[in-house]
Design a protein around this motif. Structure first.
Motif, PDB file in Angstrom:
ATOM      1  N   THR A  29      12.871  13.037  38.133  1.00 18.99           N
ATOM      2  CA  THR A  29      11.993  11.883  37.915  1.00 18.99           C
ATOM      3  C   THR A  29      12.460  11.048  36.718  1.00 18.99           C
ATOM      4  N   GLY A  30      12.950  11.714  35.676  1.00 19.02           N
ATOM      5  CA  GLY A  30      13.463  10.999  34.507  1.00 19.02           C
ATOM      6  C   GLY A  30      14.688  10.173  34.871  1.00 19.02           C
ATOM      7  N   ARG A  31      15.592  10.792  35.632  1.00 22.82           N
ATOM      8  CA  ARG A  31      16.817  10.105  36.049  1.00 22.82           C
ATOM      9  C   ARG A  31      16.483   8.922  36.964  1.00 22.82           C
ATOM     10  N   ALA A  32      15.551   9.151  37.876  1.00 20.18           N
ATOM     11  CA  ALA A  32      15.173   8.081  38.816  1.00 20.18           C
ATOM     12  C   ALA A  32      14.598   6.888  38.060  1.00 20.18           C
ATOM     13  N   ARG A  33      13.873   7.162  36.984  1.00 23.13           N
ATOM     14  CA  ARG A  33      13.306   6.053  36.202  1.00 23.13           C
ATOM     15  C   ARG A  33      14.425   5.289  35.496  1.00 23.13           C
ATOM     16  N   GLN A  34      15.384   6.053  34.931  1.00 23.34           N
ATOM     17  CA  GLN A  34      16.524   5.392  34.273  1.00 23.34           C
ATOM     18  C   GLN A  34      17.317   4.544  35.266  1.00 23.34           C
ATOM     19  N   GLN A  35      17.384   5.029  36.510  1.00 25.74           N
ATOM     20  CA  GLN A  35      18.137   4.289  37.550  1.00 25.74           C
ATOM     21  C   GLN A  35      17.365   3.077  38.048  1.00 25.74           C
ATOM     22  N   GLY A  36      16.121   2.919  37.596  1.00 32.27           N
ATOM     23  CA  GLY A  36      15.334   1.762  38.034  1.00 32.27           C
ATOM     24  C   GLY A  36      14.686   1.951  39.397  1.00 32.27           C
ATOM     25  N   LEU A  37      14.575   3.213  39.865  1.00 38.99           N
ATOM     26  CA  LEU A  37      13.920   3.437  41.160  1.00 38.99           C
ATOM     27  C   LEU A  37      12.406   3.311  41.041  1.00 38.99           C
ATOM     28  N   TRP A  38      11.895   3.595  39.848  1.00 39.79           N
ATOM     29  CA  TRP A  38      10.456   3.425  39.635  1.00 39.79           C
ATOM     30  C   TRP A  38      10.192   3.053  38.184  1.00 39.79           C
ATOM     31  N   ARG A  39       9.038   2.455  37.965  1.00 37.93           N
ATOM     32  CA  ARG A  39       8.645   2.126  36.601  1.00 37.93           C
ATOM     33  C   ARG A  39       7.232   2.595  36.371  1.00 37.93           C
ATOM     34  N   TRP A  40       6.874   2.714  35.122  1.00 32.32           N
ATOM     35  CA  TRP A  40       5.631   3.361  34.754  1.00 32.32           C
ATOM     36  C   TRP A  40       4.960   2.602  33.623  1.00 32.32           C
ATOM     37  N   GLN A  41       3.635   2.529  33.642  1.00 30.18           N
ATOM     38  CA  GLN A  41       2.916   1.998  32.485  1.00 30.18           C
ATOM     39  C   GLN A  41       1.595   2.739  32.329  1.00 30.18           C
ATOM     40  N   GLY A  42       1.342   3.243  31.130  1.00 26.96           N
ATOM     41  CA  GLY A  42       0.084   3.928  30.862  1.00 26.96           C
ATOM     42  C   GLY A  42      -0.942   2.968  30.279  1.00 26.96           C
ATOM     43  N   PHE A  43      -2.202   3.201  30.591  1.00 25.22           N
ATOM     44  CA  PHE A  43      -3.302   2.418  30.023  1.00 25.22           C
ATOM     45  C   PHE A  43      -4.294   3.417  29.426  1.00 25.22           C
ATOM     46  N   ALA A  44      -4.270   3.528  28.088  1.00 26.25           N
ATOM     47  CA  ALA A  44      -5.101   4.522  27.401  1.00 26.25           C
ATOM     48  C   ALA A  44      -6.525   3.981  27.287  1.00 26.25           C
ATOM     49  N   LEU A  45      -7.472   4.745  27.819  1.00 26.39           N
ATOM     50  CA  LEU A  45      -8.849   4.241  27.890  1.00 26.39           C
ATOM     51  C   LEU A  45      -9.403   3.825  26.528  1.00 26.39           C
ATOM     52  N   HIS A  46      -9.016   4.529  25.473  1.00 24.77           N
ATOM     53  CA  HIS A  46      -9.558   4.176  24.154  1.00 24.77           C
ATOM     54  C   HIS A  46      -9.187   2.752  23.751  1.00 24.77           C
ATOM     55  N   ASP A  47      -8.060   2.254  24.246  1.00 26.08           N
ATOM     56  CA  ASP A  47      -7.654   0.873  23.931  1.00 26.08           C
ATOM     57  C   ASP A  47      -8.560  -0.144  24.602  1.00 26.08           C
ATOM     58  N   PHE A  48      -9.368   0.302  25.567  1.00 13.53           N
ATOM     59  CA  PHE A  48     -10.207  -0.637  26.320  1.00 13.53           C
ATOM     60  C   PHE A  48     -11.697  -0.422  26.045  1.00 13.53           C
ATOM     61  N   ALA A  49     -11.983   0.375  25.010  1.00 18.90           N
ATOM     62  CA  ALA A  49     -13.387   0.590  24.637  1.00 18.90           C
ATOM     63  C   ALA A  49     -13.972  -0.730  24.157  1.00 18.90           C
ATOM     64  N   THR A  50     -15.233  -0.964  24.499  1.00 19.36           N
ATOM     65  CA  THR A  50     -15.824  -2.269  24.181  1.00 19.36           C
ATOM     66  C   THR A  50     -16.748  -2.220  22.966  1.00 19.36           C
ATOM     67  N   ASP A  51     -17.120  -1.034  22.482  1.00 15.52           N
ATOM     68  CA  ASP A  51     -18.024  -0.990  21.334  1.00 15.52           C
ATOM     69  C   ASP A  51     -17.262  -0.655  20.045  1.00 15.52           C
ATOM     70  N   ALA A  52     -17.958  -0.768  18.929  1.00 16.38           N
ATOM     71  CA  ALA A  52     -17.315  -0.590  17.623  1.00 16.38           C
ATOM     72  C   ALA A  52     -16.826   0.849  17.434  1.00 16.38           C
ATOM     73  N   ARG A  53     -17.514   1.803  18.079  1.00 11.46           N
ATOM     74  CA  ARG A  53     -17.128   3.211  17.895  1.00 11.46           C
ATOM     75  C   ARG A  53     -16.000   3.630  18.836  1.00 11.46           C
ATOM     76  N   LYS A  54     -15.525   2.688  19.636  1.00  9.19           N
ATOM     77  CA  LYS A  54     -14.403   2.953  20.558  1.00  9.19           C
ATOM     78  C   LYS A  54     -14.749   4.048  21.559  1.00  9.19           C
ATOM     79  N   SER A  55     -16.008   4.090  22.003  1.00  7.15           N
ATOM     80  CA  SER A  55     -16.373   5.173  22.928  1.00  7.15           C
ATOM     81  C   SER A  55     -15.987   4.817  24.365  1.00  7.15           C
ATOM     82  N   ILE A  56     -15.584   5.824  25.095  1.00  6.97           N
ATOM     83  CA  ILE A  56     -15.203   5.642  26.498  1.00  6.97           C
ATOM     84  C   ILE A  56     -16.138   6.422  27.423  1.00  6.97           C
TER      85      ILE A  56
END
Ligand code: ADE
Length: 245
Positions: A23-50
């Motif tokens: 899977t690592g090699r396939a990503r380097q070869q450009g067969l697939w790409r990946w992006q993570g979305f960490a829920l804490h980055d999308f918390a809407t309140d001041a306490r960053k609760s999810i």
């Protein structure tokens, strides 16, 4: 190129798990790409609760819709179009190779990994296309389960495996387990089966198919019940169940 996004409390867990080998090699070869979305980055309140306490009481915490909505909107923007949304949960249908093949047909997949007691059902109803379990046991989060599904999809992509044959002649490709493998390397005392040393292609092939059948019969009778065996395969299996050889 296959584009995979992962919405999770800890998406790095998925990235790390897939950064090696095929899977690592396939990503380097450009067969697939990946992006993570960490829920804490999308918390809407001041306490960053999810997460929030379950409605009407009960133990644990439930992931809230708002951070999930925001994370999914960002994932959509990254994909540039609607992706298949797969929620990882022990409440889903257990993953099988046939399902992996279906997922591998898609170009854009978003995996959503739960934590705690689960995800708000309203959000699931509105957004999720498929719910997938990796088995009848409970993990502490869906991240590793998502990594399992992504790994199994990526290795099916043309060019991901060195030897294209290894994706066909393997466990589950035709409803049977794989036959035993022996390295062409000496060991101190244990011999390998004589059929493999014989060199005759038909003998080796027959031995392998029979071993695969025996294994499946012993370990996975549920698979065997669904497999379509040829008359020759049926005879091989009968030979074993009647004589033990
Ligand atoms: N999350 C927690 N346990 C899981 C499982 N068995 N399969 C998928 N996701 C999960």
């Amino acid at each position: 190129m296959l584009s995979i996004s992962v919405i999770a409390a800890f998406p790095e867990l998925v990235e790390y798990a897939l950064d090696f080998g095929v899977t690592g090699r396939a990503r380097q070869q450009g067969l697939w790409r990946w992006q993570g979305f960490a829920l804490h980055d999308f918390a809407t309140d001041a306490r960053k609760s999810i997460d929030a306490r379950p409605a009407a009481g009960g133990p644990g915490m439930v992931l809230m819709p708002a951070p999930l909505d925001a994370a999914l909107a960002s994932a959509r923007a990254w994909h540039g179009e609607k992706s298949l949304v797969v929620f990882m949960s022990p409440d889903g249908a257990p993953l099988e190779q046939s399902r992996v093949r279906e997922f591998a047909q898609h170009q854009h997949i978003t995996f959503v990994a739960g934590r705690y007691e689960g995800i708000d059902q309203r959000w699931i109803d509105a957004n999720v296309d498929a719910i997938v379990s990796v088995g009848d046991y409970v993990l502490s989060g869906g991240e590793l389960a998502a990594a399992v599904v992504i790994d199994s999809c990526v290795r099916l992509m043309p060019g991901a495996l060195g030897d294209a044959e290894s994706a066909t002649f393997e466990s589950f490709a035709d409803g049977k387990l794989d036959w035993p493998q022996y390295a062409l390397a000496p060991t101190e005392s244990r011999q390998m089966p004589a059929e493999l040393a014989n060199g005759d292609h038909a003998t080796v092939n027959r031995w392998r198919v029979k071993q695969a059948l025996i294994r499946t019969w012993m370990r996975r009778p549920d698979l065997l019940a669904r497999a379509k065996l040829s008359l020759e395969e049926r005879a091989m299996l009968d030979e074993f169940t009647e004589t033990g050889i």
